[in-house]
Design an enzyme around this catalytic site. Structure first.
Site, PDB file in Angstrom:
ATOM      1  CG  HIS A   1      -1.850  -1.110   1.330  1.00 58.62           C
ATOM      2  ND1 HIS A   1      -2.828  -1.343   0.394  1.00 58.62           N
ATOM      3  CD2 HIS A   1      -1.979  -2.103   2.257  1.00 58.62           C
ATOM      4  CE1 HIS A   1      -3.526  -2.414   0.742  1.00 58.62           C
ATOM      5  NE2 HIS A   1      -3.021  -2.901   1.854  1.00 58.62           N
TER       6      HIS A   1
ATOM      7  CG  HIS B   1      -6.787  -5.576   1.253  1.00 62.09           C
ATOM      8  ND1 HIS B   1      -7.611  -5.174   2.289  1.00 62.09           N
ATOM      9  CD2 HIS B   1      -5.525  -5.329   1.655  1.00 62.09           C
ATOM     10  CE1 HIS B   1      -6.865  -4.703   3.275  1.00 62.09           C
ATOM     11  NE2 HIS B   1      -5.605  -4.788   2.910  1.00 62.09           N
TER      12      HIS B   1
END
Length: 335
Positions: free
Chosen positions: A57, A219
């Site tokens: 991320h 995700h």
């Protein structure tokens, strides 16, 4: 999907090593665990702010270690929660006898491991509080807001909580303003191409070439629907309608705006999105206090973006505008 990696199972460790080599003036790694902490001044005591989560991320999570932000991050595998003992070790290392606050996202693995670490730390006499972000409007209806997952709104929580701790607020005060930030923040995202996890080489979800996913998680979790690609203005309006209606936001409100690229969306396109957001907010007579445009919480090479609005009161506005200095998030004092 082509990736510039060595061993797919070493991606996280090697990227952390490279990050440390780049930013030695900001961060260091704890021995034996994948935990990065701020190179702190031992004479400066404050509430310690710790976060953590899965890798993939960037710049989250490790990019937000620094002045006015987080003090430490436990780094999990790709899209996986960090182990509880790593969080516990970060807590012991960073406790400055003012208490520790965990600021993290609403995911089951993270909740379990942070709470295990909290139990261990409290057994050592360390005061620990937690605030959990849940800003994703698409992931649950408003009556079940506590079930919503976190996405880019975590960045706002870290900015507010970190600034509060840096300003000298005590543990209960830092928790209170961090909760205000979470309560006042709403996000909606859209994906057009999936992330590809290095260890498997497989896409996180499937879309036809002319499809987008409204409400996708960072995700690659499913959104609320798939639909045909359309203009940036129409997509932005669709996301903004859901956000504005949810809090709800109304005329006279002051807001911060975070337009977040998910990893593979050019800045040029994000500014086109911001153009439409500005038009919509002007029509609602909602005042923009500060706008962030860029990649703040990505999902490997996922294409798409998210929009985060935070309704500001006086205290939140001051903390949002306060100085921040980390390797990947820098802001002058704008108060």
């Amino acid at each position: 999907m082509k990736k510039f990696i060595n061993d797919p199972n070493s991606v996280v460790d090697e990227s952390v090593e490279g990050y440390l080599a780049a930013y030695t003036e900001y961060v260091k790694k704890l021995e034996g665990v994948r935990v990065l902490i701020r190179k702190k001044d031992p004479s400066f005591n404050k509430v310690a702010v710790i976060t953590g989560g899965g890798s993939g991320h960037k710049p989250a999570f490790i990019g937000y270690i620094g002045e006015g932000l987080c003090d430490g991050v436990a780094v999990g595998e790709i899209f996986s929660a960090p182990p509880a003992d790593w969080i516990y070790k970060a807590t012991k290392e960073l406790d400055m006898r003012k208490g520790v606050i965990y600021l993290y996202g609403n995911f089951s693995g993270d909740i379990m491991n942070f709470r295990m670490a909290k139990t261990l730390a409290e057994a050592d006499g360390i005061k620990v509080e937690e605030v959990i972000a849940n800003d994703d409007v698409a992931s649950a209806p408003k009556e079940n807001i506590k079930n919503r997952r976190a996405i880019a709104g975590e960045v706002i929580m870290w900015k507010v909580g970190g600034a509060a701790a840096w300003s000298g607020m005590n543990l209960s005060q830092v928790k209170e303003v961090s909760e205000q930030a979470v309560y006042s923040t709403r996000t909606m995202g859209v994906g057009s191409y999936p992330p590809v996890i290095p260890a498997t080489g497989k896409p996180g979800f499937n879309l036809e070439e002319d499809e987008i996913e409204i409400g996708v998680g960072h995700h690659g979790e499913p959104g609320i629907r798939k639909e045909k690609i359309k203009s940036a203005d129409k997509i932005t309006t669709e996301l903004m309608d859901a956000i504005l209606d949810d809090l709800p936001f109304k005329s006279g409100d002051r807001v911060s705006i975070l337009i977040n690229g998910l990893g593979a969306t050019p800045l040029q396109e994000l500014y086109i999105v911001n153009r439409k957001i500005s038009e919509i907010l002007n029509n609602y007579k909602i005042k923009k206090v500060i706008t962030y445009v860029g990649e703040y919480f990505t999902s490997l090479e996922m294409a798409g973006f998210s929009i985060t609005l935070t309704k500001l009161n006086d205290s939140l506005e001051k903390l949002i505008l306060a100085k921040a200095d980390s390797p990947l998030f820098k802001q002058f004092d704008l108060t």
